[in-house]
Design a protein around this motif. Structure first.
Motif, PDB file in Angstrom:
ATOM      1  N   LYS A  85     -21.657   4.571   6.500  1.00 30.82           N
ATOM      2  CA  LYS A  85     -23.072   4.169   6.992  1.00 30.82           C
ATOM      3  C   LYS A  85     -24.303   4.979   5.937  1.00 30.82           C
ATOM      4  O   LYS A  85     -23.845   5.993   5.431  1.00 30.82           O
ATOM      5  N   VAL A  86     -25.008   4.317   6.094  1.00 35.25           N
ATOM      6  CA  VAL A  86     -26.471   4.933   4.870  1.00 35.25           C
ATOM      7  C   VAL A  86     -27.330   5.327   5.775  1.00 35.25           C
ATOM      8  O   VAL A  86     -27.955   4.728   6.626  1.00 35.25           O
ATOM      9  N   CYS A  87     -27.615   6.740   5.493  1.00 34.84           N
ATOM     10  CA  CYS A  87     -28.712   7.209   6.344  1.00 34.84           C
ATOM     11  C   CYS A  87     -30.140   7.168   5.558  1.00 34.84           C
ATOM     12  O   CYS A  87     -30.043   7.374   4.199  1.00 34.84           O
ATOM     13  N   VAL A  88     -30.954   6.871   6.234  1.00 34.40           N
ATOM     14  CA  VAL A  88     -32.344   6.157   5.465  1.00 34.40           C
ATOM     15  C   VAL A  88     -33.150   7.421   5.389  1.00 34.40           C
ATOM     16  O   VAL A  88     -33.714   7.630   4.411  1.00 34.40           O
ATOM     17  N   GLY A  89     -33.184   8.389   6.398  1.00 35.12           N
ATOM     18  CA  GLY A  89     -34.108   9.594   6.308  1.00 35.12           C
ATOM     19  C   GLY A  89     -34.004  10.410   7.268  1.00 35.12           C
ATOM     20  O   GLY A  89     -32.948  10.380   8.251  1.00 35.12           O
ATOM     21  N   GLY A  90     -34.518  11.353   7.236  1.00 37.92           N
ATOM     22  CA  GLY A  90     -34.429  12.570   8.123  1.00 37.92           C
ATOM     23  C   GLY A  90     -32.668  13.208   8.018  1.00 37.92           C
ATOM     24  O   GLY A  90     -32.209  13.241   6.935  1.00 37.92           O
ATOM     25  N   LYS A  91     -32.328  13.446   9.111  1.00 36.52           N
ATOM     26  CA  LYS A  91     -30.914  14.116   9.134  1.00 36.52           C
ATOM     27  C   LYS A  91     -29.951  13.228   8.552  1.00 36.52           C
ATOM     28  O   LYS A  91     -29.745  12.111   9.089  1.00 36.52           O
ATOM     29  N   ARG A  92     -29.130  13.765   7.776  1.00 36.86           N
ATOM     30  CA  ARG A  92     -27.985  13.070   7.371  1.00 36.86           C
ATOM     31  C   ARG A  92     -26.723  13.420   8.026  1.00 36.86           C
ATOM     32  O   ARG A  92     -26.308  14.672   7.948  1.00 36.86           O
TER      33      ARG A  92
END
Lengths: 328, 425
Positions: B374-381
């Motif tokens: 999963k690619v996290c776009v912003g905020g908390k990873r």
């Protein structure tokens, strides 16, 4: 990186631009939009001339980049046409691919898809059509207060300004510009501000192209006086930097090769002018580009001439800005 | 990573039975893998793919007229349906298409009268008897021979080849033209599409991909750099300059940017196996179109929408011009395409579920089950997520292939080929 996805409001005035969502009229967003556009413009130019010289560049890529440049140019023109302008709209730009495809070096049967890496000596008339210098010239020239009468579209009076700069003679007469409306003086100042903001890279195309684009619309209006088929009729002599077209940022490699082939690098030392101008910070990038110009002085070698183009634009552009500022 | 390595895989293709898998690389080589016959002794092992044949398909050439190199990189491989013991495939670089015959030799004749065992001629005076040569087994040898060379028909770079369902003709498409060939005739081809403008200055659009309809030998589609697809019928006229159908989705004004045109450029177009749908891949999405509806796709899948805010950087480093391919599974229920960071994506058209998987040696051992990424776009990873800024854009999966009937996929990650199979219980 620019383009952080800032929200832009739909500007009513820009309805004509195909309903594009443009920056609102307030200062900061519009400047950032302009900056982004300028950055993309510069990147596009660099891309066109920095391909691997060994194999043919991808035609798809070239076409997409050309379309990008054309779109930006159209946008600039339309922005320019929104301001009060005495001149009608400029002629449609000759395709950027035209010169590239005509000037294929030995390609007799099929036009190459992109500017060839080592173009042959030009065949005179064909080459005069478009040069990036034209676009760069416009803003500085337009900011002069010359009247219409001195605006010369005939090929008979090429200024050949940058070429003759090294001569001990006094600076040649600037290319006669179309008259800018009075508010352009302010836009020039803001254009210089934009150049300043864009100056972070030592590669000067930013500066030159910024000046070109910032006052581009004026340049395009200036071209209005040119006949639509002027690009084809332009004087083949090097140094014909008349504002006959506003479309010339897609350079004719061969012409530029001739222009700069035999030039001594000392020509490009603008220091005396710079100090006289008082806008040294703006002109600073020029001296950096001299090194790059050295690389371009081998037009007929197998090395790509490509990287030189933006710097050549830069020289002429700055030269004319200097003339304006010096008040010649 | 040196992008000019000759072993970078540039195309992957299963044959019609899935028994063979061909790859082409930047160095002009073709490597064919063959699936092992499943043995009764090892029921828990599905047939694995092993190297079957390797040959040099194309060599670098030099165009003296233009003083430019012609790359030997294999742009596409397409198999012909098998009609006898030999296998036939088409492979193409930028300029030349070749028909290769791949055949096995596991017997050789022995006992010639006029030659001895090493092939030297025998002195006729010593020959006193007559015998008939017999075929004796030998070690299996797979040989590839070029049977046809289709050259000098393309001024621009070939991007697609497609075998017609009549198995007698095929087409090759370059940036501006599409030619129709007969397999038996190499010295001429028919030009069926030509979008080259009389004045090259007016060129604003190029052909990006083309494919024949899987069942109707008169129909084909081609896609363009402006995000359009045209369906053409060769029965209508010899030169298919006028399309039968024109597929284009209106632009979404809220997503408009400087790069709208570039990201709309279609990099791949594929008919479904049924022939009812076409799938197109542009920079950020995969779209499925119904042939009966021209004004918009019936499905749109976001491959990596998180790149939308990075388009300027991707334009600068040329990644925005990467040409991702897309594939259907055998039943047209799942579609697959590649992304960056060695990720590839699968979309189930029925359940609307999608998954991101990674093809990399570090993350997968043989027989291990791929873990969804999963690619996290912003905020908390979260722990297993990867942030957009950590993506490796030099690791791009452009070429993938799906077995025609089973859930076996081939994924090319730069110079490595990964073959994944469904979990065996």
């Amino acid at each position: 990186m620019l383009g952080k996805g800032e929200k832009r409001k739909f500007d009513e005035h820009e309805d004509g631009l195909e309903g594009k969502i443009l920056a609102p009229s307030d200062g900061p967003s519009k400047v950032s939009y302009t900056l982004q556009r300028q950055t993309i413009f510069n990147i596009s130019l660099m891309k066109l001339y920095n391909h691997r010289p060994l194999t043919e560049p991808s035609l798809q890529k070239t076409v997409l980049i050309n379309n990008m440049l054309r779109r930006i140019q159209e946008e600039l023109k339309q922005e320019g046409s929104l301001r009060p302008a005495p001149a009608p709209a400029p002629p449609p730009p000759p395709g950027p691919l035209s010169d590239s495809y005509r000037e294929a070096p030995p390609a007799l049967s099929a036009p190459p898809p992109a500017p060839a890496p080592a173009p042959p000596p030009p065949a005179g008339g064909d080459l005069g059509s478009t040069t990036p210098l034209d676009a760069c010239l416009t803003p500085a020239s337009l900011l002069e207060d010359d009247d219409d009468g001195t605006f010369c579209t005939s090929p008979a009076a090429p200024p050949a300004a940058p070429l003759r700069l090294p001569a001990p003679a006094p600076p040649p007469p600037p290319p006669p510009p179309p008259p800018p409306p009075a508010p352009e003086k302010d836009s020039f100042a803001s254009a210089l501000d934009e150049i300043e903001e864009l100056c972070p890279t030592p590669t000067s195309p930013g500066a030159a192209a910024a000046a070109a684009a910032a006052a581009g619309p004026d340049g395009s209006r200036g071209c209005a006086a040119a006949k639509p088929d002027d690009p084809k009729l332009m004087d083949p002599l090097p140094g014909n930097f008349e504002i006959t077209t506003s479309t010339g940022f897609l350079t004719d490699l061969t012409l530029d090769d001739i222009l700069f082939a035999d030039i001594d690098t000392s020509m490009y030392d603008f220091d005396p002018c710079t100090s006289a101008a008082g806008t040294a910070s703006k002109m600073a990038p020029v001296s950096v580009s001299a090194d790059d110009l050295l690389k371009t002085l081998a037009p007929y070698s197998s090395q790509p001439v490509a990287p030189s183009q933006p710097f050549k634009m830069d020289l002429t552009e700055l030269d004319h800005i200097m003339e304006v500022l010096v008040g010649s | 990573m040196n992008e000019y390595r000759a072993d970078i895989i540039s195309t992957v293709e299963f044959n019609h039975t899935g028994e063979l898998l061909a790859t082409g690389d930047k160095g002009g080589r073709v490597v064919i893998f063959q699936r092992e016959q499943e043995s009764k002794n090892q029921v828990h092992r599905r047939g694995e793919y092993n190297v079957y044949s390797t040959f040099q398909s194309h060599e670098p050439e030099f165009d003296y007229l233009k003083s430019l190199e012609i790359e030997e990189k294999i742009n596409k491989i397409r198999w012909l349906p098998q009609q006898n013991a030999a296998y036939f495939l088409l492979s193409t670089n930028d300029k030349t298409v070749k028909l290769w015959k791949v055949s096995e030799r596991d017997k050789r004749p022995e006992g010639y009268n006029l030659k001895d065992e090493e092939g030297r001629l025998r002195d006729p005076a010593t020959i006193t008897t007559l015998r008939v040569p017999v075929l004796r087994p030998m070690d299996l040898m797979v040989e590839a021979t070029p049977r046809r060379v289709f050259a000098n028909a393309h001024t621009y770079h070939i991007n697609s080849i497609s075998v017609n369902s009549d198995y007698e003709t095929y087409m090759s498409a370059d940036d501006l033209r599409i030619n129709l060939w007969n397999f038996e005739i190499t010295n001429q081809s028919f030009n069926i599409v030509d979008i080259k403008p009389a004045n090259m200055e007016e060129l604003t659009e190029v052909i990006t991909a083309a494919e024949f309809h899987p069942h109707h030998c008169n129909s084909f589609v081609y896609s363009s750099s402006k995000g359009t697809i045209r369906l053409c019928d060769m029965r209508a006229s010899a030169l298919c300059d006028r399309h039968s159908k024109f597929f284009e989705e209106p632009e979404d004004p809220s997503n408009r940017s400087f790069f709208s045109e570039i990201i709309s450029s279609i990099s791949d177009v594929k008919f479904s196996h049924s022939g009812r749908y076409i799938m197109t891949r542009d920079y950020l999405t995969v779209k499925v179109w119904d042939l009966n509806m021209e004004n918009r796709p019936i499905e749109t899948y976001q491959v990596h929408d998180y790149l939308r805010s990075k388009l300027c950087s991707l334009y600068e480093n040329d990644c925005i011009f990467d040409k991702f391919e897309c594939v259907w599974n055998g039943s047209d229920s799942v579609i697959m395409t590649g992304s960056y960071n060695n990720f590839f994506r699968m979309f189930d058209r029925n359940t609307k579920r999608d998954v991101t998987l990674e093809a990399s040696r570090e993350n997968s051992k043989p027989r291990a089950i791929l873990k969804p990424r999963k690619v996290c776009v912003g905020g908390k990873r979260r722990k297993d997520e990867i942030s957009v800024d950590s993506l490796d854009f030099s690791k791009k999966i452009l070429h993938t292939a799906w077995h025609p009937s089973e859930n076996i996929i081939a994924v090319a990650a730069t110079n490595n080929l990964y073959i994944f199979q469904d979990k065996v219980n």
